[in-house]
Scaffold this active site. Structure first.
Site, PDB file in Angstrom:
ATOM      1  N   GLU A 123       0.845  -1.197   0.000  1.00  0.00           N
ATOM      2  CA  GLU A 123       0.000   0.000   0.000  1.00  0.00           C
ATOM      3  C   GLU A 123       0.881   1.248   0.000  1.00  0.00           C
ATOM      4  O   GLU A 123       2.038   1.201   0.435  1.00  0.00           O
ATOM      5  CB  GLU A 123      -0.907   0.001   1.238  1.00  0.00           C
ATOM      6  CG  GLU A 123      -0.129   0.015   2.541  1.00  0.00           C
ATOM      7  CD  GLU A 123      -1.036  -0.071   3.757  1.00  0.00           C
ATOM      8  OE1 GLU A 123      -1.425  -1.186   4.100  1.00  0.00           O
ATOM      9  OE2 GLU A 123      -1.317   0.980   4.353  1.00  0.00           O
ATOM     10  N   LYS A 125       2.766   4.566   1.010  1.00  0.00           N
ATOM     11  CA  LYS A 125       3.163   5.158   2.294  1.00  0.00           C
ATOM     12  C   LYS A 125       2.911   6.657   2.182  1.00  0.00           C
ATOM     13  O   LYS A 125       3.616   7.373   1.455  1.00  0.00           O
ATOM     14  CB  LYS A 125       4.631   4.874   2.581  1.00  0.00           C
ATOM     15  CG  LYS A 125       5.069   5.378   3.927  1.00  0.00           C
ATOM     16  CD  LYS A 125       6.452   4.901   4.279  1.00  0.00           C
ATOM     17  CE  LYS A 125       6.803   5.372   5.683  1.00  0.00           C
ATOM     18  NZ  LYS A 125       6.633   6.810   5.872  1.00  0.00           N
ATOM     19  N   ASP A 127       2.752  10.554   2.951  1.00  0.00           N
ATOM     20  CA  ASP A 127       3.698  11.459   3.604  1.00  0.00           C
ATOM     21  C   ASP A 127       2.914  12.528   4.367  1.00  0.00           C
ATOM     22  O   ASP A 127       2.772  13.658   3.911  1.00  0.00           O
ATOM     23  CB  ASP A 127       4.592  12.087   2.527  1.00  0.00           C
ATOM     24  CG  ASP A 127       5.847  12.677   3.121  1.00  0.00           C
ATOM     25  OD1 ASP A 127       6.071  12.488   4.333  1.00  0.00           O
ATOM     26  OD2 ASP A 127       6.596  13.331   2.384  1.00  0.00           O
ATOM     27  N   TYR A 233      -6.579   8.901   5.845  1.00  0.00           N
ATOM     28  CA  TYR A 233      -6.627   7.538   5.299  1.00  0.00           C
ATOM     29  C   TYR A 233      -6.275   6.567   6.420  1.00  0.00           C
ATOM     30  O   TYR A 233      -5.238   6.735   7.085  1.00  0.00           O
ATOM     31  CB  TYR A 233      -5.629   7.354   4.151  1.00  0.00           C
ATOM     32  CG  TYR A 233      -6.024   8.124   2.922  1.00  0.00           C
ATOM     33  CD1 TYR A 233      -6.924   7.600   2.011  1.00  0.00           C
ATOM     34  CD2 TYR A 233      -5.506   9.391   2.682  1.00  0.00           C
ATOM     35  CE1 TYR A 233      -7.307   8.310   0.880  1.00  0.00           C
ATOM     36  CE2 TYR A 233      -5.879  10.119   1.556  1.00  0.00           C
ATOM     37  CZ  TYR A 233      -6.777   9.570   0.665  1.00  0.00           C
ATOM     38  OH  TYR A 233      -7.148  10.280  -0.441  1.00  0.00           O
ATOM     39  N   LYS A 322      11.207   2.661   0.788  1.00  0.00           N
ATOM     40  CA  LYS A 322      11.174   4.096   0.493  1.00  0.00           C
ATOM     41  C   LYS A 322      11.467   4.381  -0.985  1.00  0.00           C
ATOM     42  O   LYS A 322      12.180   3.637  -1.640  1.00  0.00           O
ATOM     43  CB  LYS A 322      12.221   4.826   1.365  1.00  0.00           C
ATOM     44  CG  LYS A 322      12.039   4.653   2.855  1.00  0.00           C
ATOM     45  CD  LYS A 322      10.749   5.235   3.374  1.00  0.00           C
ATOM     46  CE  LYS A 322      10.779   6.725   3.541  1.00  0.00           C
ATOM     47  NZ  LYS A 322      11.300   7.208   4.793  1.00  0.00           N
ATOM     48  N   CYS A 416      12.272  41.715 -22.826  1.00  0.00           N
ATOM     49  CA  CYS A 416      12.167  40.273 -23.072  1.00  0.00           C
ATOM     50  C   CYS A 416      13.520  39.757 -23.571  1.00  0.00           C
ATOM     51  O   CYS A 416      14.054  40.288 -24.549  1.00  0.00           O
ATOM     52  CB  CYS A 416      11.085  40.001 -24.107  1.00  0.00           C
ATOM     53  SG  CYS A 416      11.065  38.288 -24.650  1.00  0.00           S
ATOM     54  N   CYS A 419      13.025  38.618 -27.468  1.00  0.00           N
ATOM     55  CA  CYS A 419      12.713  39.484 -28.611  1.00  0.00           C
ATOM     56  C   CYS A 419      12.963  40.962 -28.324  1.00  0.00           C
ATOM     57  O   CYS A 419      12.773  41.799 -29.201  1.00  0.00           O
ATOM     58  CB  CYS A 419      11.262  39.276 -29.056  1.00  0.00           C
ATOM     59  SG  CYS A 419      10.054  39.913 -27.889  1.00  0.00           S
ATOM     60  N   CYS A 434       6.084  39.411 -21.475  1.00  0.00           N
ATOM     61  CA  CYS A 434       6.646  40.056 -22.665  1.00  0.00           C
ATOM     62  C   CYS A 434       5.474  40.591 -23.484  1.00  0.00           C
ATOM     63  O   CYS A 434       4.479  39.888 -23.679  1.00  0.00           O
ATOM     64  CB  CYS A 434       7.437  39.021 -23.466  1.00  0.00           C
ATOM     65  SG  CYS A 434       7.632  39.430 -25.193  1.00  0.00           S
ATOM     66  N   CYS A 440       7.086  37.587 -30.822  1.00  0.00           N
ATOM     67  CA  CYS A 440       8.147  37.005 -30.001  1.00  0.00           C
ATOM     68  C   CYS A 440       8.303  35.530 -30.381  1.00  0.00           C
ATOM     69  O   CYS A 440       7.379  34.737 -30.194  1.00  0.00           O
ATOM     70  CB  CYS A 440       7.791  37.151 -28.522  1.00  0.00           C
ATOM     71  SG  CYS A 440       8.972  36.339 -27.430  1.00  0.00           S
TER      72      CYS A 440
HETATM   73  N1  5U1 Z   1       0.344   3.013   4.854  1.00  0.00           N
HETATM   74  C1  5U1 Z   1       0.864   2.842   6.064  1.00  0.00           C
HETATM   75  N2  5U1 Z   1       1.612   3.748   6.670  1.00  0.00           N
HETATM   76  N3  5U1 Z   1       1.948   3.209   7.860  1.00  0.00           N
HETATM   77  C2  5U1 Z   1       2.697   3.733   8.869  1.00  0.00           C
HETATM   78  N4  5U1 Z   1       0.693   1.760   6.835  1.00  0.00           N
HETATM   79  C3  5U1 Z   1       1.376   1.969   7.975  1.00  0.00           C
HETATM   80  N5  5U1 Z   1       1.529   1.206   9.067  1.00  0.00           N
HETATM   81  C4  5U1 Z   1       2.255   1.682  10.081  1.00  0.00           C
HETATM   82  C5  5U1 Z   1       2.866   2.953  10.007  1.00  0.00           C
HETATM   83  C6  5U1 Z   1       3.680   3.476  11.117  1.00  0.00           C
HETATM   84  O1  5U1 Z   1       2.442   0.956  11.202  1.00  0.00           O
HETATM   85  C7  5U1 Z   1       1.868  -0.342  11.340  1.00  0.00           C
HETATM   86  C8  5U1 Z   1       2.602  -1.350  10.514  1.00  0.00           C
HETATM   87  C9  5U1 Z   1       1.984  -0.679  12.787  1.00  0.00           C
END
Ligand code: 5U1
Length: 684
Positions: A123, A125, A127, A233, A322, A416, A419, A434, A440
């Site tokens: 799945e 990860k 940020d 999520y 990563k 510019c 031109c 410009c 141009c």
């Molecule tokens: N998508 C995802 N991110 N994440 C972060 N799953 C997920 N699971 C985590 C963490 C810290 O921890 C469990 C595996 C415990």
């Protein structure tokens, strides 16, 4: 439809029933909008319902419940956030930075479980920032940040404002206690808008969407958090539900309870499945509207997870693979100025080559002079370069320490650089333009590049180098001139052999048969992007109808506001543009009219499709636009109401979902058949 003050319409008991009905309906619409990404009512209709509920609750305050959709935004917090001790620690993840480390992890799993293969979930990860949501008897009781994993901060008031977080679980039989864990992220588009807004207000900008999400969640005034484009999520649960035997089933259960989970979650059966999921997510990364920084693998079988247990604070059964770093430090060698299609001057940093986000970067945008001033970036500085979701890398900040050795602050030229025409400030904007127009050569070249691009007329083989030569040698002035080129002329260009010239002539010829939305987008009308072009094409059906419309008629199209309408009218009023369009048509450029029923309905009106996997003949966004041009809706997730799932190679979890809901699954050929039937001549 209800209108008028609630008190005039309802006796107290009826008011209670009406408030209950409104709450259920609004909560359902919230769920469809924020979780399923599949709304069934307009924003206006939603607002009418919400206003009616607010009016009823104002009239009868005793009807207010903590879960009411009107109660998401609470009062300001007097002091800082309270500490919260997590009942079960929030773990971290072990990282892998290359395939070998994944291989070693997978070998350890097989060894420890004594199995030939191990099913593993892959799945994205996200940020963002991790939070834990505690539900008691189905009601959201507490939201907490991860903190150090043992203790976090109580951000209940702020998580309540995030519409994708249910205030109440969607079940009549809620568990006595449930802790849902997941990530809060800010969308990239929302992040850009937020920074624009903060910039205009003279406030400090956020460095990236993750910082913006964290900053937004740590506001003492929940009303501010409520305005920020945050999404949640879910990726895990602390539960005593013994019926669940796999991680995948946990996700399905969480989704049933009303939580969004990432789309495209897959179950890999072996190591190569894991690595190909990683590749697929890496490809997907730039198309998403939120940042992901890798892929999380989790052993699917929950009893196997138990058996594997933990090492220090990370589970042995999970791994974060990563992606390559997206920020690196390098030297800014100089600042060049590029002239865009509409004449806007953009300063571009020339960099000492640096490997970032999986590619070597030598240029990065600096947006405009104000931005350079604000960031105080000067040639010669050490700078942080970021290559995130957008493919265009950007210079985030200067990390120069020795002021004495720095060059003078950079200034935008007043003429510019291409031109020599004068440069003017664009009204109400930081950008300068410009004034040369199509005199141009730079503007002409960029307009042609746009015209031939994949989403526009899709003429393969007409790259920047060829366009530059064609313009510099006076062979092409307007897009229509492309259709006058012959093979001999092309063969006179540098590095253009017989075969390339013939291929290019064929590609130009093929582009004569196109779709209205492509042609409209290709014309390069200001503010008319691909999505707006599709909306205009399906609304009006012909170029003539669009050209003849006034601003007010244009504004009846979704996505078209007064500014866009003004640009469209201005474009078609310009004699020069009319000539180019007539010229194109005389040279055989034509689009297949979209079929309409006698009622004026488009052929796919009322149908909803979802796309998954890789298509061979077109990219997903082109397929989406073609379907939308025919009147279909294209949504992000499969539901029982989906007309069909269009599945290309390596489909994601939407495939299983469609199977389980018995939604028809169509291959790429079926999609092409559909397009051939309703848009003949546009599909080979
Ligand atoms: N998508 C995802 N991110 N994440 C972060 N799953 C997920 N699971 C985590 C963490 C810290 O921890 C469990 C595996 C415990």
């Amino acid at each position: 439809m209800v209108s008028g003050p609630a008190s005039e319409k309802f006796a107290p008991e009826d008011a209670r029933q009406r408030a209950d009905a409104l709450r259920s309906e609004i909560t359902e619409h919230n769920h469809r909008y924020y979780v399923l990404n599949d709304p069934t009512v307009s924003d206006q209709h939603y607002d009418v319902l919400l206003r009616e509920l607010e009016a009823l609750e104002t009239e009868y305050p005793s009807l207010i419940t903590p879960e009411s959709p009107t109660q998401r935004v609470g009062a300001k917090l007097g002091e800082g956030f309270q500490s919260v001790r997590h009942q079960v620690p929030m773990l971290s993840l072990a990282n892998a930075f290359n395939d070998d480390e994944v291989l070693a992890w997978y070998a350890r799993l097989k060894d420890a479980l004594d199995q030939e293969t191990v099913d593993v979930i892959a799945e994205p990860k996200l940020d963002g920032l991790a939070v834990s949501l505690r539900y008691i008897e189905g009601h959201l009781q507490q939201g907490a940040t991860r903190g150090d994993g043992t203790e976090g901060e109580d951000v209940t008031q702020n998580v309540r404002t995030i519409r994708s977080i249910p205030l109440q679980l969607r079940t009549h039989t809620p568990p006595a206690e449930l802790e849902v864990r997941g990530e809060i992220v800010m969308t990239r588009s929302g992040f850009r808008r937020l920074n624009e807004h903060l910039g205009e207000a003279g406030q400090k900008l956020f460095v990236n969407p993750r910082n913006a999400a964290a900053g937004s969640l740590r506001q003492l005034d929940p009303a501010i958090t409520a305005k920020r484009p945050l999404q949640f999520y879910a990726y895990g649960a602390v539960t005593t539900n013994t019926q669940l035997t796999t991680q995948y089933a946990v996700y399905q259960w969480l989704q049933e309870l009303g939580f969004p989970i990432s789309s495209d979650i897959t179950v890999a059966k072996d190591l190569s499945g894991l690595l190909s999921a990683h590749k697929q997510f890496l490809r997907l990364r730039d198309q998403l509207d939120h940042d992901i920084d890798g892929v999380v693998y989790k052993v699917n079988d929950l009893s196997a997870q138990d058996e594997l247990g933990f090492v220090s604070r990370a589970p042995r059964w999970a791994l974060a693979h990563k992606f390559p770093a997206q920020e690196e430090v390098t030297r800014l060698l100089g600042i060049d100025v590029q002239v865009g299609r509409t004449g806007a001057l953009t300063p571009v940093g020339r960099l000492e080559p640096v490997f970032v986000g999986g590619v070597t970067v030598t240029n990065a945008t600096l947006h405009n002079a104000d931005e350079i001033k604000r960031k105080d970036v000067r040639p010669g500085d050490q700078v942080v370069v970021r290559r995130a979701g957008d493919v265009i890398p950007e210079i985030v900040r200067s990390i120069n320490t020795d002021q004495a050795k720095r060059s003078d602050p950079w200034k935008m030229p007043t003429e510019c650089p291409e031109c020599g025409s004068a440069v003017e400030q664009i009204e109400g904007q930081a950008a300068v333009r410009c004034t040369g127009g199509l005199v141009c050569p730079a503007q002409r070249k960029r307009a042609l590049e746009h015209f031939v691009s994949r989403t526009a007329m899709n003429i393969d083989g007409l790259g920047t180098q060829v366009i530059n030569q064609l313009v510099d040698e006076g062979l092409v002035q307007t897009p229509a001139d492309l259709y006058r080129l012959d093979k001999e002329t092309l063969m006179g260009l540098e590095r253009m052999g017989d075969k390339s010239a013939q291929n290019l002539i064929d590609a130009i010829d093929q582009s004569r048969k196109t779709q209205l939305d492509r042609l409209l987008f290709a014309l390069g009308i200001r503010e008319v992007g691909a999505v707006t072009a599709t909306a205009l094409a399906s609304h009006f059906g012909t170029l003539e109808a669009i050209a003849a419309s006034d601003a007010q008629t244009l504004e009846s199209v979704p996505d078209v506001g007064p500014i866009v309408a003004h640009h469209i009218v201005a474009f078609f009023n310009e004699r020069h543009n009319q000539e180019v369009i007539e010229d194109l048509q005389a040279l055989g450029v034509e689009y297949a009219p979209v079929e309409r029923h006698e009622s004026g309905e488009l052929p796919l009106n009322g149908q909803t499709y979802v796309l998954t996997g890789r298509l061979e003949s077109m990219d997903r966004s082109a397929a989406k636009r073609a379907l939308e041009t025919l009147g279909a809706k294209v949504t992000g997730s499969v539901s029982a109401k989906t007309t069909g799932l269009i599945s290309g190679a390596e489909p994601g979890s939407k495939y299983q979902k469609a199977e389980s809901l018995k939604v028809p699954i169509l291959g790429e050929e079926a999609l092409l058949d559909l397009l051939r039937t309703h848009m003949p001549d546009t599909v080979e």
